[in-house]
Design an enzyme around this catalytic site. Structure first.
Site, mmCIF file in Angstrom:
data_model
loop_
_atom_site.group_PDB
_atom_site.id
_atom_site.type_symbol
_atom_site.label_atom_id
_atom_site.label_comp_id
_atom_site.label_asym_id
_atom_site.label_seq_id
_atom_site.Cartn_x
_atom_site.Cartn_y
_atom_site.Cartn_z
ATOM 1 N N TYR A 70 0.758 -1.262 -0.075
ATOM 2 C CA TYR A 70 0.040 0.011 0.076
ATOM 3 C C TYR A 70 0.835 1.336 0.015
ATOM 4 C CZ TYR A 70 -4.232 2.625 1.641
ATOM 5 O OH TYR A 70 -5.220 3.630 1.688
ATOM 6 N N ARG A 112 -6.155 10.293 -11.083
ATOM 7 C CA ARG A 112 -5.385 11.023 -9.907
ATOM 8 C C ARG A 112 -4.647 10.050 -9.061
ATOM 9 N NH1 ARG A 112 -5.501 10.050 -5.061
ATOM 10 N NH2 ARG A 112 -7.248 11.046 -4.059
ATOM 11 N N LYS A 150 -5.613 -1.639 -2.359
ATOM 12 C CA LYS A 150 -6.276 -1.262 -1.717
ATOM 13 C C LYS A 150 -7.203 -2.692 -1.163
ATOM 14 C CE LYS A 150 -6.947 3.117 -1.237
ATOM 15 N NZ LYS A 150 -7.271 4.195 -0.120
ATOM 16 N N GLU A 186 -11.984 4.841 -6.593
ATOM 17 C CA GLU A 186 -10.640 5.305 -5.861
ATOM 18 C C GLU A 186 -10.089 5.949 -6.869
ATOM 19 O OE1 GLU A 186 -10.087 3.947 -2.669
ATOM 20 O OE2 GLU A 186 -8.744 5.646 -3.029
ATOM 21 N N ASP A 187 -9.314 7.148 -6.537
ATOM 22 C CA ASP A 187 -8.309 7.964 -7.080
ATOM 23 C C ASP A 187 -8.782 8.368 -8.668
ATOM 24 O OD1 ASP A 187 -7.000 7.575 -4.842
ATOM 25 O OD2 ASP A 187 -5.358 6.682 -5.682
ATOM 26 N N ASP A 245 -14.118 6.609 -2.051
ATOM 27 C CA ASP A 245 -13.198 6.461 -0.778
ATOM 28 C C ASP A 245 -12.384 7.658 -0.644
ATOM 29 O OD1 ASP A 245 -11.727 4.879 1.117
ATOM 30 O OD2 ASP A 245 -10.123 4.644 -0.084
ATOM 31 N N ASP A 246 -12.115 8.394 -1.742
ATOM 32 C CA ASP A 246 -11.168 9.621 -1.540
ATOM 33 C C ASP A 246 -11.977 10.776 -0.859
ATOM 34 O OD1 ASP A 246 -8.587 8.555 -2.578
ATOM 35 O OD2 ASP A 246 -10.019 8.310 -4.234
HETATM 36 N N1 LIG Z 1 -4.517 10.039 3.704
HETATM 37 C C1 LIG Z 1 -5.510 9.866 3.213
HETATM 38 O O1 LIG Z 1 -6.415 8.958 3.693
HETATM 39 C C2 LIG Z 1 -5.760 10.259 1.835
HETATM 40 C C3 LIG Z 1 -5.107 11.240 1.117
HETATM 41 N N2 LIG Z 1 -5.094 11.446 -0.089
HETATM 42 C C4 LIG Z 1 -4.094 12.479 -0.733
HETATM 43 O O2 LIG Z 1 -4.573 13.759 -0.678
HETATM 44 C C5 LIG Z 1 -4.071 14.317 -1.900
HETATM 45 C C6 LIG Z 1 -5.124 15.075 -2.811
HETATM 46 O O3 LIG Z 1 -5.877 14.369 -3.279
HETATM 47 P P1 LIG Z 1 -7.264 14.921 -3.990
HETATM 48 O O4 LIG Z 1 -8.002 15.846 -3.217
HETATM 49 O O5 LIG Z 1 -8.009 13.822 -4.435
HETATM 50 O O6 LIG Z 1 -6.472 15.731 -5.287
HETATM 51 P P2 LIG Z 1 -6.920 16.729 -6.084
HETATM 52 O O7 LIG Z 1 -6.115 16.568 -7.396
HETATM 53 O O8 LIG Z 1 -8.657 16.482 -6.306
HETATM 54 O O9 LIG Z 1 -6.908 18.129 -5.175
HETATM 55 C C7 LIG Z 1 -5.653 18.566 -4.849
HETATM 56 C C8 LIG Z 1 -5.930 20.070 -4.402
HETATM 57 O O10 LIG Z 1 -4.567 20.629 -3.837
HETATM 58 C C9 LIG Z 1 -4.481 21.848 -4.293
HETATM 59 N N3 LIG Z 1 -3.174 22.349 -4.514
HETATM 60 C C10 LIG Z 1 -2.194 21.960 -5.419
HETATM 61 N N4 LIG Z 1 -1.096 22.489 -5.266
HETATM 62 C C11 LIG Z 1 -1.387 23.334 -4.241
HETATM 63 C C12 LIG Z 1 -0.426 24.203 -3.626
HETATM 64 N N5 LIG Z 1 0.719 24.468 -3.891
HETATM 65 N N6 LIG Z 1 -1.028 24.897 -2.295
HETATM 66 C C13 LIG Z 1 -2.510 24.743 -1.913
HETATM 67 N N7 LIG Z 1 -3.036 23.716 -2.499
HETATM 68 C C14 LIG Z 1 -2.558 23.101 -3.539
HETATM 69 C C15 LIG Z 1 -5.217 22.036 -5.811
HETATM 70 O O11 LIG Z 1 -5.758 23.383 -5.733
HETATM 71 C C16 LIG Z 1 -6.375 21.031 -5.323
HETATM 72 O O12 LIG Z 1 -7.517 21.790 -4.892
HETATM 73 C C17 LIG Z 1 -3.315 13.296 -2.626
HETATM 74 O O13 LIG Z 1 -1.906 13.268 -2.291
HETATM 75 C C18 LIG Z 1 -3.830 11.995 -2.059
HETATM 76 O O14 LIG Z 1 -2.913 10.935 -1.917
HETATM 77 C C19 LIG Z 1 -6.485 11.433 -0.784
HETATM 78 C C20 LIG Z 1 -7.339 10.760 -0.185
HETATM 79 C C21 LIG Z 1 -7.150 10.165 1.083
HETATM 80 C C1 LIG Z 2 -5.248 6.859 0.584
HETATM 81 C C2 LIG Z 2 -5.787 7.375 -0.558
HETATM 82 O O1 LIG Z 2 -6.840 6.793 -0.801
HETATM 83 C C3 LIG Z 2 -5.150 8.096 -1.378
HETATM 84 O O2 LIG Z 2 -4.028 8.733 -1.019
HETATM 85 O O3 LIG Z 2 -5.623 8.474 -2.512
HETATM 86 MG MG LIG Z 3 -7.429 7.246 -2.911
#
Ligand SMILES: NC(=O)C1=CN([C@@H]2O[C@H](COP(=O)(O)OP(=O)(O)OC[C@H]3O[C@@H](n4cnc5c(N)ncnc54)[C@H](O)[C@@H]3O)[C@@H](O)[C@H]2O)C=CC1
Ligand SMILES: CC(=O)C(=O)O
Ligand SMILES: [Mg+2]
Length: 606
Positions: free
Chosen positions: A130, A183, A201, A274-275, A297-298
């Site tokens: 993962y 993504r 996952k 997912e993603d 999930d996201d």
């Molecule tokens: N820990 C967890 O369980 C999870 C973590 N994530 C992580 O969250 C991240 C984002 O995922 P999504 O929201 O789906 O992506 P997304 O692409 O939909 O959104 C990214 C956001 O970050 C903003 N962004 C980009 N550059 C930036 C900067 N320099 N300063 C401030 N904001 C900025 C963008 O404008 C956008 O609003 C990914 O790295 C993903 O791996 C996502 C889901 C679960």
């Molecule tokens: C953990 C997860 O779902 C993500 O980073 O997109």
């Molecule tokens: Mg994800």
């Protein structure tokens, strides 16, 4: 007690169906000889007992000595440890991929042994199968590809999916993880190579939860609608469609066709999205959540996990949960994950305080790549609009204010990153968190994989101070703060919820996954940790406890489905029995349906 015995009996009957394949007679598996050895669902390698070797045509195809499951397990772990020794000093990426390869080879060969080593060593192996290694695997997938896993539906398959779905060999499927690769973690568009995410996952799902019968019931799926990643399009070895991504109605018609095909063959299968890039993540959730048993999930899993952590930060300050309404929270990242978290947190504030959601928004600040999101923004994204600040409410801040400006001005209790941008919580930002109004400021660097985390654990404790609470999406080591003190690292990852959401829904027999079921999952995780741990900054359980967490979360989801009158039950356990179970009995029921890998007999005793 009789009830639990009955549930267990039901699950055992179901489990034995794994091998039935509708062939009567003395053998449970319908394959013979080398076909069994080449089928990772049935293969036991040198572990086939003599009777099975005789009756399944395996004599002569294996060395004569029978090796027990435990011996095979030890042999694998010894190989793994040797690999660790032999790769010492090599670059991290080389070591991580080598570890992934050895696990993947076992996965390809013998699933029972694979899942057993995974379950028993989940904390050590989760970072390999993962996040973070799965990200590296996706980036290199076309080169690493040896054997297919899961299903691939492409834009070229339009009109064929209804028949293609029957190419999957298992009669039943419970849980599908679907991506379009647009993504992948914080790594962007990886096209068909994103299949690594559904596979990873579902590995976590099996390790944490897989129920009733067996592994055959999971299905990772890639929906390949092209890629806009120029590097991949130019890569000779790239395994996906070499065309730009489909857009608009063309795109949606492919997802529609897939969803209908799945529903036609397995009406109760749960589809975990997912993603997907943000626009399709929200659009598909809106489009399907009232028609199919699905969730994103996201958006939804992440929201539940983050909310549990945010409530934990209130308790970590020694304050009652009702104080959540006074917490100032800055969310960096206005994508599917960040917006999902904001929505859930605002709903929670509204629920706790009894105020409207509009009033509940006042404590939250949203920052995206163009800075602080306000109503003054000329091209305000409609999805972010509900969370945009009115300038009149944020004296001293302007449209597009930077993270450092916002942190200095607001002095938030929590700084939460879901931006996908590594290191964006730099030294200056982290030092500014020392001025937080909280006695225990919280920093959540939730982006994945590790290199995309907004800051490292070490930097967070070093710059923001030793009294912070820290959580990250990918694992970091705890930080040695000297004087015998430890800076605890929490893993705030949706892996704590999606297995329980899947398992609870499955056992409830519900056709839909509602907000109420998801909220129950989040509340369950929020209340999981004991007060003493929380006060020490431990907001989430250790990954070692994931099966226990999943049993509790699964039971909470199941009970919510019962309360909403959505539960239709599963197998012999119908809605009436479900509704009569106490809370503890429900947890026990869920637990009794979890699979623990052991070799099952492949022939009936004579
Ligand atoms: N820990 C967890 O369980 C999870 C973590 N994530 C992580 O969250 C991240 C984002 O995922 P999504 O929201 O789906 O992506 P997304 O692409 O939909 O959104 C990214 C956001 O970050 C903003 N962004 C980009 N550059 C930036 C900067 N320099 N300063 C401030 N904001 C900025 C963008 O404008 C956008 O609003 C990914 O790295 C993903 O791996 C996502 C889901 C679960
Ligand atoms: C953990 C997860 O779902 C993500 O980073 O997109
Ligand atoms: Mg994800």
């Amino acid at each position: 007690m009789w009830k639990l015995a009955r549930f267990a009996a039901a699950s055992n009957i179901a489990r034995s169906r794994r091998f039935s394949a509708a062939i009567p007679g003395p053998c449970i598996v319908h394959k013979r000889g080398a076909d069994i050895l080449h089928d990772p669902w049935f293969n036991k390698d040198t572990g086939f007992p003599l009777t099975e070797r005789d009756r399944l045509g395996l004599r002569g195809l294996l060395p004569p000595r029978v090796i027990s499951f435990e011996q095979q397990y030890d042999r694998f772990m010894n190989s793994f440890r040797s690999l660790e020794n032999n790769t010492q000093g090599q670059p991290d990426k080389v070591v991580s991929l080598a570890k992934w390869r050895i696990l993947n080879r076992l996965h390809d060969r013998n699933e029972t042994l694979y899942y057993r080593v995974l379950i028993d060593n989940i904390k050590e192996f989760a970072p390999i199968i993962y996040t973070p290694t799965v990200g590296l695997v996706c980036q290199n997938y076309s080169g690493l590809f040896r054997r297919p896993r899961g299903m691939y539906f492409s834009a070229k398959d339009k009109g064929e999916m209804m028949s293609m779905i029957y190419n999957w060999p298992a009669h039943e499927v419970d849980m599908i993880v679907l991506t379009d690769g647009s993504r992948i973690l914080g790594l962007g568009d990886l096209g068909v190579q994103g299949i690594g995410i559904p596979i990873g996952k579902l590995d976590v799902y099996v390790a944490a939860a897989e129920s009733l019968m067996d592994l055959v019931l999971i299905l990772p799926v890639m929906l390949d609608v092209g890629t806009n990643n120029q590097k991949l399009l130019e890569d000779r070895l790239y395994l996906g469609l070499r065309q730009p991504r489909l857009e608009g109605e063309e795109y949606l018609s492919i997802v529609d066709e897939f969803m209908e095909a799945v529903h036609a063959r397995w009406p109760k299968a749960i589809v975990q999205f997912e993603d997907f890039q943000m626009k399709w993540a929200f659009e598909t959730l809106e489009r399907y959540q009232k028609r199919f048993c699905m969730f994103n999930d996201d958006i939804q899993g992440t929201a539940g996990v983050a909310l549990a952590g945010l409530l934990g930060t209130v308790r970590a300050q020694g304050r009652p949960l009702t104080d959540f309404v006074n917490q100032k929270i800055v969310v960096v990242g206005a994508g599917s994950a960040g917006l999902g978290v904001l929505k859930a947190a605002i709903q929670s504030v509204a629920k706790i305080s009894g105020c409207s959601e509009i009033a509940a928004k006042s404590q939250f600040y949203l920052i995206d790549k163009d800075g602080l999101v306000t109503t003054e923004r000329s091209n305000l994204d409609p999805a972010a609009a509900p969370f945009a600040k009115n300038l009149r409410d944020i004296e001293g801040l302007t449209e597009g204010a930077s993270i450092i400006e916002v942190v200095k001005k607001v002095k938030p209790h929590v700084l939460l990153g879901l931006s996908g941008v590594g290191g964006i919580f730099n030294e200056e930002v982290l030092k500014a968190m020392r001025e937080s109004v909280s006695t225990k400021p919280a920093i959540f660097a939730m982006s994945n994989p590790t290199m995309n985390a907004e800051c490292t654990a070490l930097d967070a404790f070093k710059h923001a101070g030793e009294n912070i609470v820290f959580a990250s999406g990918s694992p970091f080591e705890n930080v040695d703060l000297a004087n015998g003190k430890v800076g605890h690292v929490n893993q705030a990852n949706n892996m704590y919820l999606f297995p329980g959401i899947g398992l609870g829904t499955l056992l409830s027999g519900a056709h839909l996954i509602t907000d109420g079921m998801l909220q129950a999952a989040s509340e369950c995780l929020a209340s999981y940790m004991a007060e003493e741990d929380i006060l020490n900054g431990i907001l989430y359980p250790s990954v070692d406890s994931i099966r226990d967490v999943t049993a509790e979360v699964g039971a909470a989801v199941l009970r919510a489905a019962v309360e909403e009158d959505l539960a239709e039950g599963r197998g012999d356990v119908g809605p009436r029995e479900l509704s009569h179970m106490s809370k503890d009995e429900t947890v026990e029921y869920v637990r009794s349906n979890m699979w623990y890998p052991v070799y099952s007999p492949l022939v009936h005793e004579k």
